[in-house]
Design a protein around this motif. Sequence first.
Motif, PDB file in Angstrom:
ATOM      1  N   UNK A  17       0.824  -1.213   0.000  1.00 53.38           N
ATOM      2  CA  UNK A  17       0.000   0.000   0.000  1.00 53.38           C
ATOM      3  C   UNK A  17       0.857   1.261   0.000  1.00 53.38           C
ATOM      4  N   UNK A  18       0.514   2.172  -0.888  1.00 58.47           N
ATOM      5  CA  UNK A  18       1.251   3.428  -0.979  1.00 58.47           C
ATOM      6  C   UNK A  18       2.534   3.339  -1.769  1.00 58.47           C
ATOM      7  N   UNK A  19       2.912   2.137  -2.178  1.00 56.27           N
ATOM      8  CA  UNK A  19       4.166   1.961  -2.913  1.00 56.27           C
ATOM      9  C   UNK A  19       3.932   1.358  -4.294  1.00 56.27           C
ATOM     10  N   UNK A  20       3.130   0.305  -4.359  1.00 55.51           N
ATOM     11  CA  UNK A  20       2.869  -0.346  -5.637  1.00 55.51           C
ATOM     12  C   UNK A  20       2.846  -1.851  -5.514  1.00 55.51           C
ATOM     13  N   UNK A  21       2.833  -2.526  -6.651  1.00 55.63           N
ATOM     14  CA  UNK A  21       2.809  -3.987  -6.695  1.00 55.63           C
ATOM     15  C   UNK A  21       4.104  -4.482  -7.318  1.00 55.63           C
ATOM     16  N   UNK A  22       4.718  -5.478  -6.680  1.00 53.67           N
ATOM     17  CA  UNK A  22       6.037  -5.947  -7.096  1.00 53.67           C
ATOM     18  C   UNK A  22       6.023  -7.446  -7.371  1.00 53.67           C
ATOM     19  N   UNK A  23       6.793  -7.873  -8.370  1.00 53.01           N
ATOM     20  CA  UNK A  23       6.935  -9.290  -8.673  1.00 53.01           C
ATOM     21  C   UNK A  23       7.849  -9.929  -7.638  1.00 53.01           C
ATOM     22  N   UNK A  24       7.433 -11.060  -7.071  1.00 51.38           N
ATOM     23  CA  UNK A  24       8.210 -11.680  -5.994  1.00 51.38           C
ATOM     24  C   UNK A  24       9.364 -12.551  -6.490  1.00 51.38           C
ATOM     25  N   UNK A  25       9.074 -13.507  -7.373  1.00 48.90           N
ATOM     26  CA  UNK A  25      10.086 -14.499  -7.726  1.00 48.90           C
ATOM     27  C   UNK A  25      10.631 -14.346  -9.129  1.00 48.90           C
ATOM     28  N   UNK A  26      11.750 -15.062  -9.368  1.00 53.35           N
ATOM     29  CA  UNK A  26      12.340 -15.111 -10.708  1.00 53.35           C
ATOM     30  C   UNK A  26      11.588 -16.132 -11.552  1.00 53.35           C
ATOM     31  N   UNK A  27      11.784 -16.078 -12.870  1.00 52.86           N
ATOM     32  CA  UNK A  27      11.088 -16.993 -13.777  1.00 52.86           C
ATOM     33  C   UNK A  27      11.361 -18.443 -13.411  1.00 52.86           C
ATOM     34  N   UNK A  28      12.608 -18.740 -13.013  1.00 50.50           N
ATOM     35  CA  UNK A  28      12.960 -20.116 -12.673  1.00 50.50           C
ATOM     36  C   UNK A  28      12.175 -20.621 -11.473  1.00 50.50           C
TER      37      UNK A  28
END
Length: 247
Positions: free
Chosen positions: A81-92
């Motif tokens: 919240x207040x920052x954004x949405x981020x991808x957690x893991x790598x493709x592997x």
Amino acid sequence: MALEPDTSSANIAQALGSLPTGSPVSEVARRLLDHFTTGDVAPGTRLPSERQLAASLAVGRSAVREALAALELLGIVDVRPGSGTYLRGAASELLPQTLRWGLLIGEKNTEELLELRSGLEIYVARLAATRASDALRVRLTTHLERMRTAGDDLAAFAKADFDFHRDLTGAAGNATLHDLLHVVRSLLQVYADRAVHSREAADIALAEHDAIAAAIEARDADRAASAMAVHMVTANARLASLVDQVD
């Protein structure tokens, strides 16, 4: 030289492309998953805003919001919240679980699930015949004895049946296969728990499990696969019949 993963929100949004008008939330989630598993997006990357994603996919912001919420629950993205949405893991890290997530967020077709389960269980039996440890073979025998002594307690029979298949899958030594079968079984569990509804049906299932265990004990992959195929025919027929009754 390998290309660096993309960290630009604008480029991510542009790469997604629009969806057909009226696409459901699951399709938005699928499109995002497809893009995340290409390896073009680095873990920790901040994703485009809901407004940008909605514009790129040609859908409403509510569909994007619900899709991101579903992906957060599955551990794929991190919404701050207040920052954004981020991808957690790598493709592997994402690739081995993509099938699991796809089944969970997509529409369920029971007939197709039964067909998939049958094929996976047969392959599991084939692998387990040559890979099962001595300890695992003992556990299978224990589960069979529980099934044999369950009597009219069909709930206890069903639990022993479940444990038999769970340990057999573990013996196959394939983590991705294990995960996929776990999801398929979970989606069918509401029916599976009630599939064996008579002592006669339990006796048939027990005989089929005995045949599978005997083939595993003999380390005969072809025989194990054949025995499981026979079991899947009757087990799937019971489940399909129950699904028809519920529908």
